[in-house]
Design a protein around this motif. Structure first.
Motif, short mmCIF file in Angstrom:
data_model
loop_
_atom_site.label_atom_id
_atom_site.label_comp_id
_atom_site.label_asym_id
_atom_site.label_seq_id
_atom_site.Cartn_x
_atom_site.Cartn_y
_atom_site.Cartn_z
N MET A 37 -8.47 2.73 3.22
CA MET A 37 -9.69 2.13 3.78
C MET A 37 -10.56 1.53 2.68
SD MET A 37 -10.82 4.54 7.02
CE MET A 37 -11.39 5.87 6.01
N ALA A 38 -10.58 2.16 1.51
CA ALA A 38 -11.37 1.64 0.39
C ALA A 38 -10.81 0.30 -0.08
CB ALA A 38 -11.38 2.64 -0.76
N ALA A 39 -9.50 0.17 -0.12
CA ALA A 39 -8.89 -1.09 -0.53
C ALA A 39 -9.24 -2.20 0.46
CB ALA A 39 -7.37 -0.93 -0.64
N ILE A 40 -9.26 -1.86 1.72
CA ILE A 40 -9.64 -2.85 2.75
C ILE A 40 -11.12 -3.21 2.60
CG2 ILE A 40 -9.92 -3.22 5.23
CD1 ILE A 40 -7.45 -1.29 5.55
N ALA A 41 -11.96 -2.20 2.36
CA ALA A 41 -13.40 -2.43 2.22
C ALA A 41 -13.74 -3.22 0.98
CB ALA A 41 -14.15 -1.10 2.21
N ALA A 42 -12.86 -3.20 -0.02
CA ALA A 42 -13.12 -3.94 -1.25
C ALA A 42 -12.88 -5.44 -1.08
CB ALA A 42 -12.23 -3.40 -2.38
N ASN A 43 -12.25 -5.82 0.00
CA ASN A 43 -11.97 -7.24 0.26
C ASN A 43 -13.27 -7.99 0.51
OD1 ASN A 43 -11.48 -9.66 1.91
ND2 ASN A 43 -9.34 -8.98 1.86
N PRO A 44 -13.53 -9.07 -0.23
CA PRO A 44 -14.78 -9.81 -0.06
C PRO A 44 -14.98 -10.38 1.34
CG PRO A 44 -13.60 -10.56 -2.02
CD PRO A 44 -12.70 -9.61 -1.31
N GLN A 45 -13.90 -10.75 2.00
CA GLN A 45 -14.03 -11.29 3.36
C GLN A 45 -14.49 -10.21 4.33
OE1 GLN A 45 -10.08 -12.89 3.75
NE2 GLN A 45 -10.83 -14.99 3.45
N LEU A 46 -13.99 -8.98 4.15
CA LEU A 46 -14.42 -7.90 5.02
C LEU A 46 -15.88 -7.57 4.76
CD1 LEU A 46 -13.36 -5.67 7.11
CD2 LEU A 46 -13.92 -4.21 5.19
N ARG A 47 -16.28 -7.57 3.50
CA ARG A 47 -17.69 -7.31 3.19
C ARG A 47 -18.60 -8.37 3.80
NH1 ARG A 47 -17.94 -4.96 -2.91
NH2 ARG A 47 -16.82 -3.04 -2.46
N GLN A 48 -18.15 -9.60 3.77
CA GLN A 48 -18.93 -10.67 4.38
C GLN A 48 -19.04 -10.46 5.89
OE1 GLN A 48 -17.23 -14.55 3.75
NE2 GLN A 48 -19.08 -15.62 4.39
N LEU A 49 -17.95 -10.04 6.50
CA LEU A 49 -17.96 -9.74 7.93
C LEU A 49 -18.90 -8.59 8.23
CD1 LEU A 49 -16.49 -10.26 10.74
CD2 LEU A 49 -15.13 -8.25 10.11
N ALA A 50 -18.82 -7.52 7.43
CA ALA A 50 -19.65 -6.34 7.67
C ALA A 50 -21.13 -6.64 7.47
CB ALA A 50 -19.22 -5.20 6.75
N ASP A 51 -21.45 -7.56 6.57
CA ASP A 51 -22.85 -7.91 6.30
C ASP A 51 -23.42 -8.91 7.30
OD1 ASP A 51 -22.87 -6.24 4.13
OD2 ASP A 51 -22.44 -7.83 2.67
N ASN A 52 -22.56 -9.48 8.14
CA ASN A 52 -23.01 -10.47 9.12
C ASN A 52 -23.79 -9.77 10.24
OD1 ASN A 52 -23.28 -12.40 11.17
ND2 ASN A 52 -21.27 -13.31 10.71
N PRO A 53 -25.04 -10.16 10.47
CA PRO A 53 -25.83 -9.48 11.50
C PRO A 53 -25.33 -9.73 12.92
CG PRO A 53 -27.07 -11.29 10.52
CD PRO A 53 -25.80 -11.15 9.74
N LYS A 54 -24.53 -10.75 13.11
CA LYS A 54 -24.00 -11.05 14.45
C LYS A 54 -22.77 -10.20 14.79
CE LYS A 54 -25.64 -15.79 14.48
NZ LYS A 54 -25.28 -17.21 14.52
N VAL A 55 -22.22 -9.51 13.79
CA VAL A 55 -21.03 -8.69 13.99
C VAL A 55 -21.47 -7.25 14.23
CG1 VAL A 55 -18.89 -7.88 12.92
CG2 VAL A 55 -19.64 -10.22 12.56
N THR A 56 -20.94 -6.64 15.28
CA THR A 56 -21.31 -5.26 15.60
C THR A 56 -20.51 -4.28 14.76
OG1 THR A 56 -19.64 -5.00 17.33
CG2 THR A 56 -21.78 -5.94 18.00
N SER A 57 -21.00 -3.06 14.69
CA SER A 57 -20.29 -2.03 13.93
C SER A 57 -18.94 -1.72 14.59
CB SER A 57 -21.13 -0.77 13.80
OG SER A 57 -21.46 -0.24 15.06
N ASP A 58 -18.85 -1.85 15.92
CA ASP A 58 -17.57 -1.64 16.60
C ASP A 58 -16.55 -2.69 16.18
OD1 ASP A 58 -18.38 0.62 17.96
OD2 ASP A 58 -18.99 -0.48 19.76
N GLN A 59 -17.00 -3.91 15.98
CA GLN A 59 -16.09 -4.97 15.56
C GLN A 59 -15.59 -4.72 14.14
OE1 GLN A 59 -18.88 -8.17 16.43
NE2 GLN A 59 -17.51 -8.97 18.03
N VAL A 60 -16.47 -4.29 13.25
CA VAL A 60 -16.05 -3.97 11.88
C VAL A 60 -15.05 -2.81 11.90
CG1 VAL A 60 -16.83 -3.19 9.61
CG2 VAL A 60 -18.22 -4.82 10.91
N PHE A 61 -15.35 -1.80 12.71
CA PHE A 61 -14.45 -0.66 12.84
C PHE A 61 -13.08 -1.11 13.33
CE2 PHE A 61 -12.43 2.65 15.32
CZ PHE A 61 -12.47 3.74 14.46
#
Length: 181
Positions: A37-61
């Motif tokens: 999970m840490a390797a996935i979280a280190a991906n810049p695209q995932l971080r950008q997705l997680a930081d997007n206010p239009k994306v819900t926490s369920d979507q990131v999960f």
């Protein structure tokens, strides 16, 4: 803003306590899913997705849970939910590193990173493991082997803050220092 190490520490400690308190929990399995999970979280695209206010926490999960190779156990799913709900996806790589350090401390071992001028095969690495454990006086887990052609020959081993450098480059530096002194 607090440093990631400070943010990650309570999560790593809580996960460690929960993992050691549950009967039959496989710590190496927990290390594996946390690091994945840490390797996935280190991906810049995932971080950008997680930081997007239009994306819900369920979507990131759903994205993280969908990318992992093996289905996540309930403990992993719960842990991931807590991390995402608290907005700490960026701290997940540091959480994994601190969790692994806690597991190593409990097992009396340390992680080692080996730098070699040439790729090492499995037989050479097995022989190296035994020699390094004798040299450092504790059980070692070679976490990665990286090729560094600048070493010219030999190896450089990093275990925590200790370094064993038997490379040709290090010997040349020692000779240079001796000649200029």
């Amino acid at each position: 803003m607090a440093e990631l190490a400070t943010i990650a520490r309570p999560y790593a400690e809580a996960l460690f306590k929960a993992s050691t308190a549950a009967p039959g929990t496989d710590l190496s399995g927990t290390v594996a899913w946390v690091e994945e999970m840490a390797a996935i979280a280190a991906n810049p695209q995932l971080r950008q997705l997680a930081d997007n206010p239009k994306v819900t926490s369920d979507q990131v999960f759903d994205v993280i849970a969908g990318v992992v190779r093996n289905p996540l156990p309930d403990a992993a799913r719960n842990f991931l939910r807590v991390i995402i709900d608290n907005g700490r996806v960026d701290a997940l790589p540091e959480v994994a590193a601190q969790f692994r350090a806690l597991v190593n401390q409990r097992n009396g071992s340390s992680d080692a990173v080996v730098y070699s001028a040439f790729p090492l095969d499995a037989a050479a690495l097995a022989g190296l493991d035994a020699a390094l454990e004798k040299r450092f006086g504790r059980k070692l887990s070679v976490s990665s082997v990286q090729v560094d052609e600048s070493l010219i020959g030999g190896i450089r081993v990093v275990v925590g803050d200790e370094v064993l450098d038997t490379s040709v480059k290090a010997r040349l530096e020692q000779m240079k220092a001796a000649l200029t002194a």
